[in-house]
Scaffold this motif. Structure first.
Motif, PDB file in Angstrom:
ATOM      1  N   THR A  35       0.617  -1.184  -0.177  1.00 45.61           N
ATOM      2  CA  THR A  35      -0.057  -0.023   0.107  1.00 45.61           C
ATOM      3  C   THR A  35       0.724   1.190  -0.040  1.00 45.61           C
ATOM      4  O   THR A  35       0.033   2.387  -0.128  1.00 45.61           O
ATOM      5  CB  THR A  35      -1.029  -0.073   1.282  1.00 45.61           C
ATOM      6  OG1 THR A  35      -0.289   0.217   2.490  1.00 45.61           O
ATOM      7  CG2 THR A  35      -1.638  -1.261   1.176  1.00 45.61           C
ATOM      8  N   THR A  36       2.021   1.168  -0.101  1.00 46.01           N
ATOM      9  CA  THR A  36       3.029   2.218   0.040  1.00 46.01           C
ATOM     10  C   THR A  36       3.226   3.074  -1.147  1.00 46.01           C
ATOM     11  O   THR A  36       3.693   4.156  -1.066  1.00 46.01           O
ATOM     12  CB  THR A  36       4.180   2.014   0.541  1.00 46.01           C
ATOM     13  OG1 THR A  36       5.045   1.097  -0.241  1.00 46.01           O
ATOM     14  CG2 THR A  36       4.170   1.182   2.012  1.00 46.01           C
ATOM     15  N   GLY A  37       2.850   2.100  -2.145  1.00 47.07           N
ATOM     16  CA  GLY A  37       3.268   2.767  -3.669  1.00 47.07           C
ATOM     17  C   GLY A  37       4.462   2.942  -4.002  1.00 47.07           C
ATOM     18  O   GLY A  37       4.843   3.490  -5.043  1.00 47.07           O
ATOM     19  N   ASP A  38       5.459   2.241  -3.176  1.00 46.05           N
ATOM     20  CA  ASP A  38       6.988   2.282  -3.605  1.00 46.05           C
ATOM     21  C   ASP A  38       7.369   0.701  -3.894  1.00 46.05           C
ATOM     22  O   ASP A  38       7.548   0.099  -3.002  1.00 46.05           O
ATOM     23  CB  ASP A  38       7.594   2.775  -2.303  1.00 46.05           C
ATOM     24  CG  ASP A  38       9.144   2.848  -2.314  1.00 46.05           C
ATOM     25  OD1 ASP A  38       9.625   2.487  -3.596  1.00 46.05           O
ATOM     26  OD2 ASP A  38       9.885   3.573  -1.607  1.00 46.05           O
ATOM     27  N   PRO A  39       7.366   0.752  -5.101  1.00 41.52           N
ATOM     28  CA  PRO A  39       7.674  -0.702  -5.732  1.00 41.52           C
ATOM     29  C   PRO A  39       8.986  -1.286  -5.208  1.00 41.52           C
ATOM     30  O   PRO A  39       9.217  -2.369  -4.957  1.00 41.52           O
ATOM     31  CB  PRO A  39       7.600  -0.747  -7.266  1.00 41.52           C
ATOM     32  CG  PRO A  39       7.656   0.900  -7.584  1.00 41.52           C
ATOM     33  CD  PRO A  39       6.968   1.464  -6.523  1.00 41.52           C
ATOM     34  N   GLU A  40       9.981  -0.232  -5.318  1.00 41.32           N
ATOM     35  CA  GLU A  40      11.313  -0.612  -4.807  1.00 41.32           C
ATOM     36  C   GLU A  40      11.307  -0.960  -3.499  1.00 41.32           C
ATOM     37  O   GLU A  40      11.935  -1.924  -2.880  1.00 41.32           O
ATOM     38  CB  GLU A  40      12.192   0.342  -4.881  1.00 41.32           C
ATOM     39  CG  GLU A  40      13.896  -0.025  -4.534  1.00 41.32           C
ATOM     40  CD  GLU A  40      14.911   1.002  -4.814  1.00 41.32           C
ATOM     41  OE1 GLU A  40      15.969   0.867  -4.588  1.00 41.32           O
ATOM     42  OE2 GLU A  40      14.500   2.244  -5.552  1.00 41.32           O
ATOM     43  N   LEU A  41      10.636  -0.334  -2.453  1.00 43.06           N
ATOM     44  CA  LEU A  41      10.672  -0.825  -1.071  1.00 43.06           C
ATOM     45  C   LEU A  41       9.849  -2.115  -0.866  1.00 43.06           C
ATOM     46  O   LEU A  41      10.143  -2.941   0.003  1.00 43.06           O
ATOM     47  CB  LEU A  41       9.782   0.267  -0.079  1.00 43.06           C
ATOM     48  CG  LEU A  41       9.538  -0.001   1.245  1.00 43.06           C
ATOM     49  CD1 LEU A  41      10.850  -0.041   2.105  1.00 43.06           C
ATOM     50  CD2 LEU A  41       8.739   1.337   1.834  1.00 43.06           C
ATOM     51  N   ALA A  42       8.774  -2.423  -1.511  1.00 44.64           N
ATOM     52  CA  ALA A  42       7.979  -3.610  -1.508  1.00 44.64           C
ATOM     53  C   ALA A  42       8.850  -4.663  -2.026  1.00 44.64           C
ATOM     54  O   ALA A  42       8.970  -5.684  -1.165  1.00 44.64           O
ATOM     55  CB  ALA A  42       6.800  -3.471  -2.755  1.00 44.64           C
ATOM     56  N   ALA A  43       9.707  -4.308  -3.084  1.00 48.19           N
ATOM     57  CA  ALA A  43      10.564  -5.550  -3.721  1.00 48.19           C
ATOM     58  C   ALA A  43      11.631  -5.848  -2.568  1.00 48.19           C
ATOM     59  O   ALA A  43      11.697  -7.077  -2.191  1.00 48.19           O
ATOM     60  CB  ALA A  43      11.057  -5.077  -4.819  1.00 48.19           C
ATOM     61  N   ARG A  69       2.787 -14.267  -5.383  1.00 48.37           N
ATOM     62  CA  ARG A  69       2.212 -13.513  -6.219  1.00 48.37           C
ATOM     63  C   ARG A  69       2.583 -11.967  -6.015  1.00 48.37           C
ATOM     64  O   ARG A  69       2.883 -11.161  -7.025  1.00 48.37           O
ATOM     65  CB  ARG A  69       0.580 -13.580  -6.086  1.00 48.37           C
ATOM     66  CG  ARG A  69       0.043 -14.993  -6.637  1.00 48.37           C
ATOM     67  CD  ARG A  69      -1.350 -15.050  -6.574  1.00 48.37           C
ATOM     68  NE  ARG A  69      -2.084 -14.909  -5.565  1.00 48.37           N
ATOM     69  CZ  ARG A  69      -2.387 -16.185  -4.564  1.00 48.37           C
ATOM     70  NH1 ARG A  69      -1.861 -17.104  -5.059  1.00 48.37           N
ATOM     71  NH2 ARG A  69      -2.833 -15.987  -3.579  1.00 48.37           N
ATOM     72  N   ALA A  70       2.709 -11.593  -4.896  1.00 51.56           N
ATOM     73  CA  ALA A  70       3.237 -10.394  -4.637  1.00 51.56           C
ATOM     74  C   ALA A  70       4.686 -10.146  -5.369  1.00 51.56           C
ATOM     75  O   ALA A  70       4.890  -8.844  -5.960  1.00 51.56           O
ATOM     76  CB  ALA A  70       3.369 -10.164  -3.045  1.00 51.56           C
ATOM     77  N   ALA A  71       5.555 -11.126  -5.044  1.00 53.90           N
ATOM     78  CA  ALA A  71       7.002 -10.913  -5.783  1.00 53.90           C
ATOM     79  C   ALA A  71       6.799 -10.953  -7.396  1.00 53.90           C
ATOM     80  O   ALA A  71       7.437 -10.249  -8.020  1.00 53.90           O
ATOM     81  CB  ALA A  71       7.802 -12.293  -5.522  1.00 53.90           C
ATOM     82  N   ALA A  84      16.795 -11.338  -8.518  1.00 53.10           N
ATOM     83  CA  ALA A  84      17.163 -12.855  -8.183  1.00 53.10           C
ATOM     84  C   ALA A  84      16.440 -13.147  -6.768  1.00 53.10           C
ATOM     85  O   ALA A  84      16.089 -14.205  -6.604  1.00 53.10           O
ATOM     86  CB  ALA A  84      18.647 -12.856  -7.998  1.00 53.10           C
ATOM     87  N   ARG A  85      16.479 -12.268  -5.878  1.00 51.26           N
ATOM     88  CA  ARG A  85      15.673 -12.402  -4.532  1.00 51.26           C
ATOM     89  C   ARG A  85      14.126 -12.574  -4.845  1.00 51.26           C
ATOM     90  O   ARG A  85      13.557 -13.571  -4.214  1.00 51.26           O
ATOM     91  CB  ARG A  85      16.008 -11.387  -3.498  1.00 51.26           C
ATOM     92  CG  ARG A  85      17.288 -11.200  -2.892  1.00 51.26           C
ATOM     93  CD  ARG A  85      17.307 -10.450  -1.736  1.00 51.26           C
ATOM     94  NE  ARG A  85      18.480 -10.535  -0.862  1.00 51.26           N
ATOM     95  CZ  ARG A  85      18.606 -11.547   0.028  1.00 51.26           C
ATOM     96  NH1 ARG A  85      17.688 -12.517   0.326  1.00 51.26           N
ATOM     97  NH2 ARG A  85      19.514 -11.864   0.609  1.00 51.26           N
ATOM     98  N   LEU A  86      13.550 -11.683  -5.496  1.00 48.72           N
ATOM     99  CA  LEU A  86      12.334 -11.831  -6.095  1.00 48.72           C
ATOM    100  C   LEU A  86      11.906 -13.351  -6.722  1.00 48.72           C
ATOM    101  O   LEU A  86      11.004 -14.036  -6.440  1.00 48.72           O
ATOM    102  CB  LEU A  86      11.670 -10.745  -6.914  1.00 48.72           C
ATOM    103  CG  LEU A  86      11.681  -9.490  -6.028  1.00 48.72           C
ATOM    104  CD1 LEU A  86      11.382  -8.288  -7.088  1.00 48.72           C
ATOM    105  CD2 LEU A  86      10.771  -9.475  -5.042  1.00 48.72           C
ATOM    106  N   LEU A  87      12.918 -13.578  -7.434  1.00 53.17           N
ATOM    107  CA  LEU A  87      12.606 -14.963  -8.368  1.00 53.17           C
ATOM    108  C   LEU A  87      12.804 -15.963  -7.209  1.00 53.17           C
ATOM    109  O   LEU A  87      11.879 -16.995  -7.368  1.00 53.17           O
ATOM    110  CB  LEU A  87      13.607 -15.091  -9.305  1.00 53.17           C
ATOM    111  CG  LEU A  87      13.285 -14.215 -10.731  1.00 53.17           C
ATOM    112  CD1 LEU A  87      14.605 -14.022 -11.364  1.00 53.17           C
ATOM    113  CD2 LEU A  87      12.058 -14.784 -11.632  1.00 53.17           C
TER     114      LEU A  87
END
Length: 225
Positions: A35-43, A69-71, A84-87
């Motif tokens: 919900t932060t709208g910050d994709p880098e922080l979320a990732a 699914r979030a990743a 690589a972390r998200l994968l």
């Protein structure tokens, strides 16, 4: 939120109660960070939950599916280490999640939807490739864990799991990663038992117990017992 994810990672390896609590708070954290709208922080936050995983099916399938699914929703953008972390998160957490039908976060060629198993296998393959290229031992350890999670697709795969466990154990010893050393040896224990090499499996079990006692990893005893 990165610190919160780190605390949950530590909590998850303290025992059954800690693992259950970590799962509960992890879902809240993922919901909050999106919900932060910050994709880098979320990732970064989602990618930091690199708890060593052993079960080939998630014990919290709903929460694991949400995390996978979030990743995937964060897509292919960002530096290679983060990708690589998200994968790796996708490959680890998609076990048993037949609803994880988001696109694979790759730069090229992936269809919008594809079978969960194929998507997870492609994710772990890409994660390992990126981690090797970056020469990041912690990142590679997590990627190898994700490869292990996808090494149950067919009978007769114990030799592959033994090879993964051997590489992970050596990597962890060389770079002082005790949690991943315990994981690597548990992988080898399971694989060696499957291969009928009970003598070496017993040797790994003894070493796991020693490491678990020294590094406060009580869950390891579930496997050696």
């Amino acid at each position: 939120m990165d610190d919160d994810a780190g605390l949950l990672r530590d909590l998850a390896v303290t025992g059954p109660d800690g693992l259950e609590e970590a799962h509960r708070h992890r879902r809240d954290l993922v919901a909050a960070v999106e919900t932060t709208g910050d994709p880098e922080l979320a990732a970064r936050t989602i990618g930091s939950y690199d708890v060593p995983a052993v079960w080939p099916r998630a014990d919290d399938t709903e929460g694991a599916g949400e995390l996978s699914r979030a990743a995937a929703r964060l897509g292919p953008e960002g530096p290679p280490a983060l990708r690589a972390r998200l994968l790796s998160v996708m490959a680890v957490e998609s076990r048993g999640d037949g609803a994880a039908d988001a696109p694979l976060p790759r730069a090229s060629g992936a269809p919008a939807t594809e079978p969960r198993r194929l998507r997870a296998e492609r994710a772990e393959d890409e994660a390992v490739r990126l981690a090797r290229r970056l020469s990041d031992p912690t990142l590679l350890a997590f990627a190898l864990n994700s490869a292990f999670m996808q090494a149950f697709t067919a009978c007769g795969s114990a030799a592959r799991r033994d090879a993964l466990g051997t590489e992970l154990t050596r990597l962890a010893v060389d770079h002082q990663l005790p949690g991943h050393e315990v994981l690597g040896r548990i992988i080898r224990l399971q694989a060696l038992a499957g291969l009928g090499d009970l003598t070496d499996a017993d040797t790994e079990a003894d070493e796991i117990d020693r490491l678990a006692d020294r590094n406060e990893r009580p869950l390891a005893g579930v496997f050696t017992t």
